[in-house]
Design a protein around this motif. Structure first.
Motif, PDB file in Angstrom:
ATOM      1  N   GLU A   1     -20.082  75.278 131.114  1.00 25.20           N
ATOM      2  CA  GLU A   1     -19.488  75.782 129.877  1.00 25.20           C
ATOM      3  C   GLU A   1     -19.054  77.239 130.044  1.00 25.20           C
ATOM      4  O   GLU A   1     -17.904  77.594 129.772  1.00 25.20           O
ATOM      5  CB  GLU A   1     -20.491  75.686 128.721  1.00 25.20           C
ATOM      6  CG  GLU A   1     -20.853  74.292 128.279  1.00 25.20           C
ATOM      7  CD  GLU A   1     -21.846  74.341 127.139  1.00 25.20           C
ATOM      8  OE1 GLU A   1     -21.456  74.004 126.007  1.00 25.20           O
ATOM      9  OE2 GLU A   1     -23.014  74.717 127.386  1.00 25.20           O
TER      10      GLU A   1
ATOM     11  N   MET B   1      -7.734  82.347 119.909  1.00 26.40           N
ATOM     12  CA  MET B   1      -9.077  82.743 120.352  1.00 26.40           C
ATOM     13  C   MET B   1      -9.305  82.257 121.788  1.00 26.40           C
ATOM     14  O   MET B   1      -9.117  81.072 122.064  1.00 26.40           O
ATOM     15  CB  MET B   1     -10.122  82.134 119.414  1.00 26.40           C
ATOM     16  CG  MET B   1     -11.540  82.645 119.638  1.00 26.40           C
ATOM     17  SD  MET B   1     -12.746  81.862 118.535  1.00 26.40           S
ATOM     18  CE  MET B   1     -12.134  82.323 116.938  1.00 26.40           C
ATOM     19  N   ASP B   2      -9.692  83.177 122.684  1.00 28.05           N
ATOM     20  CA  ASP B   2      -9.884  82.764 124.072  1.00 28.05           C
ATOM     21  C   ASP B   2     -11.191  81.996 124.240  1.00 28.05           C
ATOM     22  O   ASP B   2     -11.996  81.877 123.322  1.00 28.05           O
ATOM     23  CB  ASP B   2      -9.786  83.955 125.021  1.00 28.05           C
ATOM     24  CG  ASP B   2     -10.929  84.952 124.851  1.00 28.05           C
ATOM     25  OD1 ASP B   2     -11.991  84.595 124.302  1.00 28.05           O
ATOM     26  OD2 ASP B   2     -10.767  86.114 125.275  1.00 28.05           O
ATOM     27  N   GLU B   3     -11.384  81.463 125.453  1.00 31.22           N
ATOM     28  CA  GLU B   3     -12.526  80.583 125.707  1.00 31.22           C
ATOM     29  C   GLU B   3     -13.856  81.305 125.547  1.00 31.22           C
ATOM     30  O   GLU B   3     -14.823  80.750 125.012  1.00 31.22           O
ATOM     31  CB  GLU B   3     -12.398  79.984 127.116  1.00 31.22           C
ATOM     32  CG  GLU B   3     -13.271  78.768 127.335  1.00 31.22           C
ATOM     33  CD  GLU B   3     -12.930  78.023 128.617  1.00 31.22           C
ATOM     34  OE1 GLU B   3     -13.730  77.150 129.010  1.00 31.22           O
ATOM     35  OE2 GLU B   3     -11.877  78.322 129.224  1.00 31.22           O
ATOM     36  N   LYS B   4     -13.922  82.541 125.992  1.00 22.97           N
ATOM     37  CA  LYS B   4     -15.160  83.307 125.857  1.00 22.97           C
ATOM     38  C   LYS B   4     -15.509  83.532 124.387  1.00 22.97           C
ATOM     39  O   LYS B   4     -16.671  83.398 123.983  1.00 22.97           O
ATOM     40  CB  LYS B   4     -15.057  84.646 126.603  1.00 22.97           C
ATOM     41  CG  LYS B   4     -15.005  84.497 128.113  1.00 22.97           C
ATOM     42  CD  LYS B   4     -15.287  85.801 128.826  1.00 22.97           C
ATOM     43  CE  LYS B   4     -14.194  86.814 128.657  1.00 22.97           C
ATOM     44  NZ  LYS B   4     -14.416  88.026 129.494  1.00 22.97           N
ATOM     45  N   GLN B   5     -14.520  83.881 123.584  1.00 22.07           N
ATOM     46  CA  GLN B   5     -14.776  84.110 122.165  1.00 22.07           C
ATOM     47  C   GLN B   5     -15.161  82.808 121.455  1.00 22.07           C
ATOM     48  O   GLN B   5     -15.991  82.826 120.536  1.00 22.07           O
ATOM     49  CB  GLN B   5     -13.557  84.752 121.495  1.00 22.07           C
ATOM     50  CG  GLN B   5     -13.809  85.265 120.096  1.00 22.07           C
ATOM     51  CD  GLN B   5     -14.853  86.388 120.036  1.00 22.07           C
ATOM     52  OE1 GLN B   5     -15.219  86.961 121.059  1.00 22.07           O
ATOM     53  NE2 GLN B   5     -15.316  86.690 118.839  1.00 22.07           N
ATOM     54  N   CYS B   6     -14.600  81.700 121.883  1.00 26.93           N
ATOM     55  CA  CYS B   6     -14.990  80.396 121.316  1.00 26.93           C
ATOM     56  C   CYS B   6     -16.465  80.104 121.595  1.00 26.93           C
ATOM     57  O   CYS B   6     -17.175  79.576 120.725  1.00 26.93           O
ATOM     58  CB  CYS B   6     -14.121  79.291 121.896  1.00 26.93           C
ATOM     59  SG  CYS B   6     -12.441  79.256 121.254  1.00 26.93           S
ATOM     60  N   LEU B   7     -16.930  80.448 122.788  1.00 23.14           N
ATOM     61  CA  LEU B   7     -18.337  80.238 123.123  1.00 23.14           C
ATOM     62  C   LEU B   7     -19.238  81.146 122.290  1.00 23.14           C
ATOM     63  O   LEU B   7     -20.292  80.713 121.802  1.00 23.14           O
ATOM     64  CB  LEU B   7     -18.565  80.485 124.612  1.00 23.14           C
ATOM     65  CG  LEU B   7     -17.955  79.447 125.559  1.00 23.14           C
ATOM     66  CD1 LEU B   7     -18.057  79.915 127.010  1.00 23.14           C
ATOM     67  CD2 LEU B   7     -18.632  78.090 125.386  1.00 23.14           C
TER      68      LEU B   7
ATOM     69  N   LYS C   1     -18.572  82.315 119.305  1.00 24.77           N
ATOM     70  CA  LYS C   1     -18.518  81.789 117.942  1.00 24.77           C
ATOM     71  C   LYS C   1     -19.439  80.579 117.791  1.00 24.77           C
ATOM     72  O   LYS C   1     -20.147  80.440 116.786  1.00 24.77           O
ATOM     73  CB  LYS C   1     -17.076  81.418 117.600  1.00 24.77           C
ATOM     74  CG  LYS C   1     -16.854  80.960 116.162  1.00 24.77           C
ATOM     75  CD  LYS C   1     -15.360  80.800 115.902  1.00 24.77           C
ATOM     76  CE  LYS C   1     -15.091  80.410 114.448  1.00 24.77           C
ATOM     77  NZ  LYS C   1     -15.483  79.017 114.179  1.00 24.77           N
ATOM     78  N   ARG C   2     -19.432  79.720 118.794  1.00 18.73           N
ATOM     79  CA  ARG C   2     -20.296  78.530 118.735  1.00 18.73           C
ATOM     80  C   ARG C   2     -21.771  78.910 118.702  1.00 18.73           C
ATOM     81  O   ARG C   2     -22.553  78.346 117.935  1.00 18.73           O
ATOM     82  CB  ARG C   2     -20.007  77.630 119.944  1.00 18.73           C
ATOM     83  CG  ARG C   2     -20.512  76.216 119.761  1.00 18.73           C
ATOM     84  CD  ARG C   2     -20.319  75.417 121.011  1.00 18.73           C
ATOM     85  NE  ARG C   2     -21.421  75.607 121.924  1.00 18.73           N
ATOM     86  CZ  ARG C   2     -21.395  75.293 123.211  1.00 18.73           C
ATOM     87  NH1 ARG C   2     -20.292  74.827 123.757  1.00 18.73           N
ATOM     88  NH2 ARG C   2     -22.441  75.477 123.983  1.00 18.73           N
TER      89      ARG C   2
ATOM     90  N   HIS D   1     -21.877  86.731 113.038  1.00 19.39           N
ATOM     91  CA  HIS D   1     -20.637  86.879 113.798  1.00 19.39           C
ATOM     92  C   HIS D   1     -20.395  88.357 114.161  1.00 19.39           C
ATOM     93  O   HIS D   1     -20.451  89.242 113.314  1.00 19.39           O
ATOM     94  CB  HIS D   1     -19.448  86.362 112.981  1.00 19.39           C
ATOM     95  CG  HIS D   1     -18.166  86.376 113.732  1.00 19.39           C
ATOM     96  ND1 HIS D   1     -17.722  85.310 114.491  1.00 19.39           N
ATOM     97  CD2 HIS D   1     -17.226  87.343 113.872  1.00 19.39           C
ATOM     98  CE1 HIS D   1     -16.571  85.630 115.058  1.00 19.39           C
ATOM     99  NE2 HIS D   1     -16.239  86.848 114.699  1.00 19.39           N
TER     100      HIS D   1
END
Length: 246
Positions: free
Chosen positions: A185, A1-7, A9-10, A28
């Protein structure tokens, strides 16, 4: 999961945990229909750029129902995209042409604008004064994440190619305050050339003018358009024919 998708998801998980989205759930993969969206819409309607606009493009997600209603109530023409798979870019809601016996609050909903909106060909799209895009997370620098499909960016690119918007056309969004991330972030360096930043953010408690330094896309980046995107946004094929005939 890339950084954008992690953000993303959070943000989705945090909003669900804190009961900030009544429906639809699970969150989601969706644009949050956040509590307080009516207050955020009222905030946006008070700013001069919105008040003097005549034609407003507003995304079709649930959190913008009230904004679409207020825009129509104030006499503005509203452009709303249809579901993926159609061959036109926008439904047009002109308050002067809408049936008088149908409440504007209904017409502002997805069911309502699908019933009463007029399908516009690309040649019929008027000059757009104000754009409201859907957002999962953004920052005070204007860095923005949608849900990751890229529809809003493609729409914007088409409008730029048609010449009905410019880089000066205000791009705004409605979010809950918790969707506003720290600048370090969601860094501008995470954005790609096709990503669309925002100039104005309206939350239930404030309006933020980002004065973003992130450049907006100049038009459609055809090398990034997939076959699936061509099918989802049929207006892309029409745009290709228009450009080829010029």
């Amino acid at each position: 999961m890339d950084e954008k998708q992690c953000l993303r998801k959070r943000v989705w998980e945090m909003m669900e945990k804190n009961n900030l989205v009544p429906y639809p759930l699970p969150l989601h993969g969706r644009i949050p229909n956040f509590t307080g969206n009516k207050q955020a819409a009222r905030m946006l309607c008070r700013i001069p750029e919105f008040r003097r606009s005549r034609v407003v493009k507003i995304h079709p997600s649930l959190n913008a129902n009230w904004l679409r209603y207020l825009a129509l109530k104030f006499g503005k023409t509203v452009l709303v995209p249809p579901l993926p798979g159609n061959d036109f870019l926008y439904f047009c809601l002109d308050p002067n042409l809408l049936p008088r016996d149908v409440p504007l609050k209904f017409i502002s909903t997805k069911k309502g604008f699908n019933m009463h909106g007029r399908k516009l060909s690309l040649e019929e799209i008027p000059h757009v004064d104000f754009i409201v895009v859907a957002t999962v997370a953004c920052t005070k620098l204007g860095t923005r994440l949608g849900k990751g499909k890229g529809y809003g960016e493609v729409e914007y690119g088409i409008l730029r190619d048609l010449g009905v918007v410019t880089k000066e056309t205000p791009v705004a969004t409605l979010i809950h305050d918790v969707q506003l991330l720290d600048d370090d972030e969601l860094r501008p360096s995470l954005l790609e050339v096709h990503d669309l930043p925002v100039d104005i953010i309206a939350t239930p408690s404030q309006v933020i003018r980002t004065r973003t330094a992130v450049p907006k896309p100049h038009g459609i980046l055809w090398e990034l358009i997939s076959e699936q995107m061509m099918q989802d946004i049929g207006a892309l094929s029409h745009l290709k024919h228009l450009k080829a005939s010029r």
